[in-house]
Design a protein around this motif. Structure first.
Motif, PDB file in Angstrom:
ATOM      1  N   VAL A 180       0.633  -1.143  -0.014  1.00 45.68           N
ATOM      2  CA  VAL A 180       0.060   0.044  -0.093  1.00 45.68           C
ATOM      3  C   VAL A 180       0.957   1.293  -0.092  1.00 45.68           C
ATOM      4  CG1 VAL A 180      -1.665   1.105   1.205  1.00 45.68           C
ATOM      5  CG2 VAL A 180      -1.824  -0.995   1.129  1.00 45.68           C
ATOM      6  N   GLU A 181       2.022   1.073   0.931  1.00 42.49           N
ATOM      7  CA  GLU A 181       2.691   2.298   0.913  1.00 42.49           C
ATOM      8  C   GLU A 181       3.611   2.514  -0.382  1.00 42.49           C
ATOM      9  OE1 GLU A 181       2.772   4.885   3.052  1.00 42.49           O
ATOM     10  OE2 GLU A 181       1.762   3.702   4.643  1.00 42.49           O
ATOM     11  N   LEU A 182       3.994   1.459  -1.158  1.00 41.96           N
ATOM     12  CA  LEU A 182       4.505   1.474  -2.345  1.00 41.96           C
ATOM     13  C   LEU A 182       3.752   2.399  -3.521  1.00 41.96           C
ATOM     14  CD1 LEU A 182       7.006   0.847  -3.946  1.00 41.96           C
ATOM     15  CD2 LEU A 182       5.924  -1.330  -4.584  1.00 41.96           C
ATOM     16  N   GLU A 219       2.991   7.131  -6.420  1.00 42.76           N
ATOM     17  CA  GLU A 219       1.926   8.136  -6.817  1.00 42.76           C
ATOM     18  C   GLU A 219       2.549   9.507  -6.784  1.00 42.76           C
ATOM     19  OE1 GLU A 219      -2.650   9.385  -6.180  1.00 42.76           O
ATOM     20  OE2 GLU A 219      -1.918   7.511  -5.801  1.00 42.76           O
ATOM     21  N   ARG A 220       3.190   9.696  -5.397  1.00 42.05           N
ATOM     22  CA  ARG A 220       3.723  10.917  -5.112  1.00 42.05           C
ATOM     23  C   ARG A 220       5.083  11.192  -5.768  1.00 42.05           C
ATOM     24  NH1 ARG A 220       2.021   9.235   0.169  1.00 42.05           N
ATOM     25  NH2 ARG A 220       4.093   8.496   0.556  1.00 42.05           N
ATOM     26  N   ASN A 221       5.857   9.978  -6.480  1.00 47.87           N
ATOM     27  CA  ASN A 221       6.994  10.388  -7.267  1.00 47.87           C
ATOM     28  C   ASN A 221       6.975   9.428  -8.207  1.00 47.87           C
ATOM     29  OD1 ASN A 221       8.927  11.389  -4.683  1.00 47.87           O
ATOM     30  ND2 ASN A 221       7.504   9.801  -3.917  1.00 47.87           N
ATOM     31  N   PRO A 222       6.135  10.000  -9.270  1.00 48.98           N
ATOM     32  CA  PRO A 222       5.876   9.120 -10.640  1.00 48.98           C
ATOM     33  C   PRO A 222       7.356   8.895 -11.341  1.00 48.98           C
ATOM     34  CG  PRO A 222       5.113  11.508 -10.888  1.00 48.98           C
ATOM     35  CD  PRO A 222       5.584  11.507  -9.429  1.00 48.98           C
ATOM     36  N   ALA A 223       8.179   9.879 -11.159  1.00 45.19           N
ATOM     37  CA  ALA A 223       9.435   9.362 -12.045  1.00 45.19           C
ATOM     38  C   ALA A 223      10.439   8.491 -11.418  1.00 45.19           C
ATOM     39  CB  ALA A 223      10.096  10.608 -12.483  1.00 45.19           C
ATOM     40  N   ALA A 224       9.963   8.116 -10.215  1.00 44.49           N
ATOM     41  CA  ALA A 224      11.033   7.393  -9.329  1.00 44.49           C
ATOM     42  C   ALA A 224      11.378   6.098  -9.835  1.00 44.49           C
ATOM     43  CB  ALA A 224      10.379   7.112  -7.841  1.00 44.49           C
ATOM     44  N   LEU A 225      12.556   5.608  -9.792  1.00 43.92           N
ATOM     45  CA  LEU A 225      13.006   4.376 -10.299  1.00 43.92           C
ATOM     46  C   LEU A 225      12.920   3.258  -8.961  1.00 43.92           C
ATOM     47  CD1 LEU A 225      14.498   2.522 -12.324  1.00 43.92           C
ATOM     48  CD2 LEU A 225      16.729   3.406 -11.213  1.00 43.92           C
ATOM     49  N   VAL A 226      12.539   2.200  -9.366  1.00 49.90           N
ATOM     50  CA  VAL A 226      12.159   1.193  -8.347  1.00 49.90           C
ATOM     51  C   VAL A 226      13.221   0.058  -8.551  1.00 49.90           C
ATOM     52  CG1 VAL A 226      10.714  -0.659  -7.245  1.00 49.90           C
ATOM     53  CG2 VAL A 226       9.498   1.663  -8.055  1.00 49.90           C
ATOM     54  N   TRP A 227      13.898  -0.149  -7.348  1.00 51.94           N
ATOM     55  CA  TRP A 227      14.989  -1.462  -7.602  1.00 51.94           C
ATOM     56  C   TRP A 227      14.262  -2.679  -6.730  1.00 51.94           C
ATOM     57  CZ3 TRP A 227      20.131  -1.604  -4.374  1.00 51.94           C
ATOM     58  CH2 TRP A 227      20.829  -2.431  -4.873  1.00 51.94           C
ATOM     59  N   GLY A 260      19.806  -2.748 -14.508  1.00 50.84           N
ATOM     60  CA  GLY A 260      18.924  -1.635 -15.113  1.00 50.84           C
ATOM     61  C   GLY A 260      18.774  -0.469 -14.441  1.00 50.84           C
ATOM     62  N   LEU A 261      19.638  -0.490 -13.320  1.00 52.81           N
ATOM     63  CA  LEU A 261      19.687   0.823 -12.664  1.00 52.81           C
ATOM     64  C   LEU A 261      20.499   2.074 -13.403  1.00 52.81           C
ATOM     65  CD1 LEU A 261      21.054  -0.294  -9.175  1.00 52.81           C
ATOM     66  CD2 LEU A 261      18.600   0.027  -9.779  1.00 52.81           C
ATOM     67  N   LYS A 262      20.020   3.197 -13.377  1.00 54.56           N
ATOM     68  CA  LYS A 262      20.579   4.403 -13.971  1.00 54.56           C
ATOM     69  C   LYS A 262      20.531   5.488 -13.298  1.00 54.56           C
ATOM     70  CE  LYS A 262      15.950   5.077 -16.244  1.00 54.56           C
ATOM     71  NZ  LYS A 262      15.292   5.056 -17.619  1.00 54.56           N
ATOM     72  N   ALA A 263      21.159   6.594 -13.615  1.00 56.11           N
ATOM     73  CA  ALA A 263      21.031   7.745 -12.688  1.00 56.11           C
ATOM     74  C   ALA A 263      19.482   8.424 -12.789  1.00 56.11           C
ATOM     75  CB  ALA A 263      21.971   8.912 -13.342  1.00 56.11           C
ATOM     76  N   THR A 264      19.109   8.814 -11.740  1.00 54.49           N
ATOM     77  CA  THR A 264      17.769   9.425 -11.580  1.00 54.49           C
ATOM     78  C   THR A 264      17.722  10.028 -10.164  1.00 54.49           C
ATOM     79  OG1 THR A 264      15.533   8.794 -11.877  1.00 54.49           O
ATOM     80  CG2 THR A 264      16.523   7.307 -10.483  1.00 54.49           C
ATOM     81  N   GLU A 265      16.650  10.894  -9.961  1.00 54.59           N
ATOM     82  CA  GLU A 265      16.584  11.853  -8.838  1.00 54.59           C
ATOM     83  C   GLU A 265      16.036  10.979  -7.730  1.00 54.59           C
ATOM     84  OE1 GLU A 265      13.441  15.265  -7.466  1.00 54.59           O
ATOM     85  OE2 GLU A 265      15.104  15.744  -9.239  1.00 54.59           O
ATOM     86  N   THR A 266      15.026  10.082  -7.866  1.00 57.56           N
ATOM     87  CA  THR A 266      14.675   9.264  -6.763  1.00 57.56           C
ATOM     88  C   THR A 266      14.770   7.926  -6.774  1.00 57.56           C
ATOM     89  OG1 THR A 266      12.879  10.984  -6.414  1.00 57.56           O
ATOM     90  CG2 THR A 266      12.444   8.844  -5.247  1.00 57.56           C
ATOM     91  N   LEU A 267      15.371   6.981  -5.876  1.00 55.79           N
ATOM     92  CA  LEU A 267      15.478   5.579  -5.937  1.00 55.79           C
ATOM     93  C   LEU A 267      14.693   5.043  -4.697  1.00 55.79           C
ATOM     94  CD1 LEU A 267      16.767   2.926  -6.996  1.00 55.79           C
ATOM     95  CD2 LEU A 267      18.557   3.388  -5.586  1.00 55.79           C
ATOM     96  N   ILE A 268      13.685   4.109  -5.071  1.00 62.80           N
ATOM     97  CA  ILE A 268      12.950   3.266  -4.231  1.00 62.80           C
ATOM     98  C   ILE A 268      13.505   1.988  -4.319  1.00 62.80           C
ATOM     99  CG2 ILE A 268      10.588   2.345  -3.526  1.00 62.80           C
ATOM    100  CD1 ILE A 268       9.351   4.568  -5.268  1.00 62.80           C
ATOM    101  N   VAL A 269      13.825   1.436  -2.960  1.00 62.44           N
ATOM    102  CA  VAL A 269      14.479   0.246  -2.854  1.00 62.44           C
ATOM    103  C   VAL A 269      13.687  -0.548  -1.987  1.00 62.44           C
ATOM    104  CG1 VAL A 269      16.491  -0.990  -1.556  1.00 62.44           C
ATOM    105  CG2 VAL A 269      16.963   1.404  -2.306  1.00 62.44           C
ATOM    106  N   TRP A 270      13.159  -1.648  -3.241  1.00 64.70           N
ATOM    107  CA  TRP A 270      11.981  -2.508  -2.706  1.00 64.70           C
ATOM    108  C   TRP A 270      12.494  -3.604  -1.840  1.00 64.70           C
ATOM    109  CZ3 TRP A 270       7.282  -2.342  -1.358  1.00 64.70           C
ATOM    110  CH2 TRP A 270       6.552  -3.481  -1.179  1.00 64.70           C
TER     111      TRP A 270
END
Length: 763
Positions: free
Chosen positions: A591-593, A598-606, A620-630
């Motif tokens: 649910v939190e993910l 939704e709050r960070n639509p451009a985030a990259l999820v690992w 598949g990781l690349k430079a980005t502003e927000t990283l979500i570590v799942w």
């Protein structure tokens, strides 16, 4: 401490020299710059003009290269008779650009031409005889090499036995005897002071086409020449500098679609492109192909007239370059961890490190980085099996190939030049090799530690630093080997404040202050691990212009410092940090993910193992502003490499454990991946891809494959790049099964222990 730079370098003071006034006038009137030119031996206005402006320089004729007439005559006959010409290149950028230059130039002349760039892992440098045989079987009338071939006696003789002539164009050191080719065009055959001596492979290829075109325009090829000169770190003197100057102007016109597509992805404005952009943005992308895959598409990228195809190929390069960054960061962090755990490794005269998980295509990059940090020759060895494959990088004053000759009893093969080499050896002889190499290096340098030096070109006060002075200095560009940027110094400073730069704080912005209270911001790239001076000091730095928010400003870059032995000074510290959202204890992570995305639509999820829509694994990781570590990474090295690759400003942690972390489950999932590779990919599988799919370390996957083989369910061959060719089997178990199962269990237990630690560690 591991990761900190070696003790500071010995400063060499600028030699006193008289610079004629007309030279100073040419460079804006600043005496310091005129003196720099005078120390290079440029003592007249005419010489200065030839150095500063390609319009004033008179290049040498291609006819001055030995055998150029024979090469042109044989090529001309091949074109007129519609003979089948095969260009044989090399997989680094010099080889790629040489191949692209010859291919496009000969096609324009109506030649019947094809090319081959060898694979680093299956063929290696030079002309691979089995591959050459296949090409000759398909029909070749003339073999034309570029950036290779000077030692290819067997290949040239074999081609001749098949009735095929060879033209060799190369720039590497000459062997005792030249190959028996129709022509051997190599600037090393010219006298020592000849202006063509320092041409790279692409420069030799250009001179051949210049002679073949006989006065017709060949300027459209100069952008390729500039790429090769910078990428191969050639000495920027005489004709090599002239070709680079003209080639940079051609690159700024941005007419080659492949380069245009690379610049688009790298977000580099073509009009402002300089030699640094080639060295740090374009070359690494092109080199990623040769380091991790097949470099032949690079030639297509550099010669295509199809914009859509150029963008597709540039996107492929971008993906490989991101993967290269991750693998390089992983090896680097692993190397530092070894040094931290075993500091006695630094007691040897050469730093020799090895690991089972390292990708052999990137160890040379990391070896260069360790040489910069520790100031000693470095050898990194990848040991995916019983044969280790290494890359060596050296320091000034140490001939690394000469040292390898002395230590060759432990080696299977080696080759290279004084500053860089490749080698292979039995994995169980690494300790013996480390001792032998250290003795060989000490025989060259003596027992005293290697003390690198830094030549100072002049002293400035902080008040003298200005955009106008920087512009005058940049008249001396392009900078590089043979024409390094001016090393300037300021005396009697102190550190006023410091703060981290970069999304991970890996760089430093240091504000220095002189005795009059003037302050200047200085950037220390990758300086976060280093120790700042505690008291008064002299600072060595470089100056260049930078564009920030559309405005040009002076960028002062930290090189070194020399302490004055004064009392420690308190420094204002302003550390940057991640913007961190820690959700590791969330009761409802799914649910939190969803809310977080939704709050960070451009985030990259690992995420690895656990399926999440749109998520990336470690490759598949690349430079980005927000990283979500799942999911939790399996090791500290992979965690550090991921952060260095993504370089996020915002870090959001969930950290789920992959489900069912048992040995049996791991083997079942690995067996499923093996079957998929056999059925869908002709048995081909990359170790790092398997590890990412399983959320494990590469070593665990290696031993897992060994367990499946010992169980009788699998056969495989390991390529030199660590790639696997898998075959299903049905055999009885071997005696090694229990030992391997225990080893795998221990490795998986280590991963679980790290994940337990990661769940509660302070980020």
């Amino acid at each position: 401490m591991a990761g900190q730079r070696l003790s500071r370098r010995e400063w060499v003071e600028p030699a006193a020299v008289e610079a004629p006034g007309p030279i100073a006038d040419l460079v804006g009137g600043h005496e310091l710059i005129a003196q720099y030119l005078a120390r290079k031996g440029i003592t007249s206005a005419a010489e200065a003009e030839r150095f500063l402006s390609p319009e004033a320089y008179r290049p040498a004729s291609p006819d001055e290269l030995p055998d150029i007439d024979r090469a042109v005559d044989r090529l001309g006959r091949a074109i007129r008779a519609h003979e089948r010409i095969l260009i044989w290149g090399d997989f680094d950028v010099d080889g790629q650009t040489s191949t692209a230059l010859l291919y496009s130039a000969l096609k324009r002349r109506g030649a019947r031409v094809s090319y081959h760039v060898p694979n680093r892992f299956s063929e290696g440098h030079g002309i691979h005889l089995p591959t050459l045989k296949r090409h000759l079987d398909g029909g070749v009338d003339l073999l034309l090499t570029c950036d290779t071939g000077i030692t290819a006696h067997d290949a040239v003789d074999y081609a001749a036995s098949r009735g095929v002539d060879t033209i060799v164009t190369d720039h590497h050191a000459l062997p005792e005897a030249l190959p028996a080719a129709a022509a051997v065009v190599n600037p090393r055959r010219t006298p020592e002071s000849h202006p063509l001596l320092e041409l790279p492979g692409v420069g030799v290829a250009y001179k051949l086409i210049e002679a073949l075109y006989s006065g017709d325009d060949s300027d459209f090829l100069l952008d390729l020449v500039a790429l090769g000169i910078v990428s191969d770190v050639m000495a920027q003197v005489d004709d090599t500098r002239y070709l680079l100057q003209r080639g940079l102007n051609r690159l700024r016109e941005n007419q080659r679609l492949g380069v245009k597509a690379i610049l688009e992805r790298a977000q580099i404005p073509a009009a402002e492109l300089n030699e640094s952009d080639i060295g740090f943005a374009i070359a690494p992308r092109l080199n990623a192909l040769g380091r991790l895959d097949d470099a032949n598409p690079a030639v297509e990228l550099l010669t295509t007239a199809d914009w859509g195809r150029a963008r597709i190929l540039a996107n492929m390069l971008e993906g490989l370059n991101t993967r290269r960054k991750f693998l390089s960061n992983q090896v680097y962090e692993s190397a530092l961890a070894q040094i931290e755990a075993q500091p006695w490794l630094l007691d040897y005269a050469a730093l020799v490190l090895s690991h089972d998980d390292w990708h052999s295509g990137v160890i040379g990059i990391v070896a260069s980085r360790l040489v910069e940090e520790f100031g000693v020759p470095a050898v990194l060895i990848a040991t995916p099996d019983e044969i280790g494959r290494g890359s060596a990088r050296s320091v000034a004053g140490v001939d690394i190939v000469g040292a390898l000759v002395t230590a060759s009893d432990a080696l299977i093969r080696f080759g290279g030049h004084s500053m860089a080499a490749g080698l292979s050896l039995p994995a169980d002889k690494i300790f013996q090799f480390r001792r032998a190499l250290s003795r060989a290096v000490r025989a060259q340098t003596g027992d005293a530690p290697i003390e690198p030096s830094l030549t100072i070109d002049g002293y400035l006060g902080l008040a003298d630093i200005s955009l106008e002075l920087t512009a005058d200095i940049e008249r001396l560009a392009p900078f590089g080997n043979g024409n390094p940027p001016l090393t300037l110094a300021a005396r009697n400073l102190k550190v006023a404040s410091r703060k981290g730069l970069g999304r991970r704080g890996e760089h430093l912005q240091v504000e220095v202050e002189d005795t009059q209270g003037r302050r200047q911001a200085v950037i220390w790239w990758r300086g976060a691990r280093a120790e700042l001076p505690k008291g008064r000091f002299d600072l060595a730095f470089t100056l260049r212009a930078s564009v920030y928010k559309g405005e040009r400003e002076v960028l002062v870059e930290w090189l070194d410092y020399r302490p004055q032995g004064s009392e420690p000074i308190d420094v204002e510290a302003e550390e940057t940090a991640y913007e961190l959202l820690d959700m590791r204890k969330s009761s409802f992570p799914l649910v939190e993910l969803a809310k977080t995305r939704e709050r960070n639509p451009a985030a990259l999820v690992w995420s690895e193992v656990e399926q999440v829509d749109g998520a990336a694994d470690r490759l598949g990781l690349k430079a980005t502003e927000t990283l979500i570590v799942w999911t939790i990474p399996p090791s500290a090295e992979i965690w550090s490499a991921a952060l260095a690759t993504v370089n996020p400003e915002r870090l959001i942690l969930f950290g789920l454990r992959p489900s069912r972390e048992t040995t049996g489950n791991f083997l079942a999932r690995l067996a499923a991946l093996v079957k998929f590779a056999v059925n869908q990919r002709d048995g081909k599988a990359g170790l790092e891809a398997l590890a990412a799919a399983l959320g494990e370390r590469e070593r665990s996957v290696q031993v897992g494959l060994q367990v499946l083989r010992a169980m009788g369910k699998l056969d495989y061959r390991v390529g030199v790049a660590g790639d696997y060719r898998l075959e299903l089997a049905d055999k009885p178990p071997t005696d090694q099964l229990k030992t391997l199962q225990k080893r795998l269990s221990l490795l998986l237990r280590e991963t679980r222990a790290y994940r337990n630690y990661w769940q509660t560690m302070k980020i």
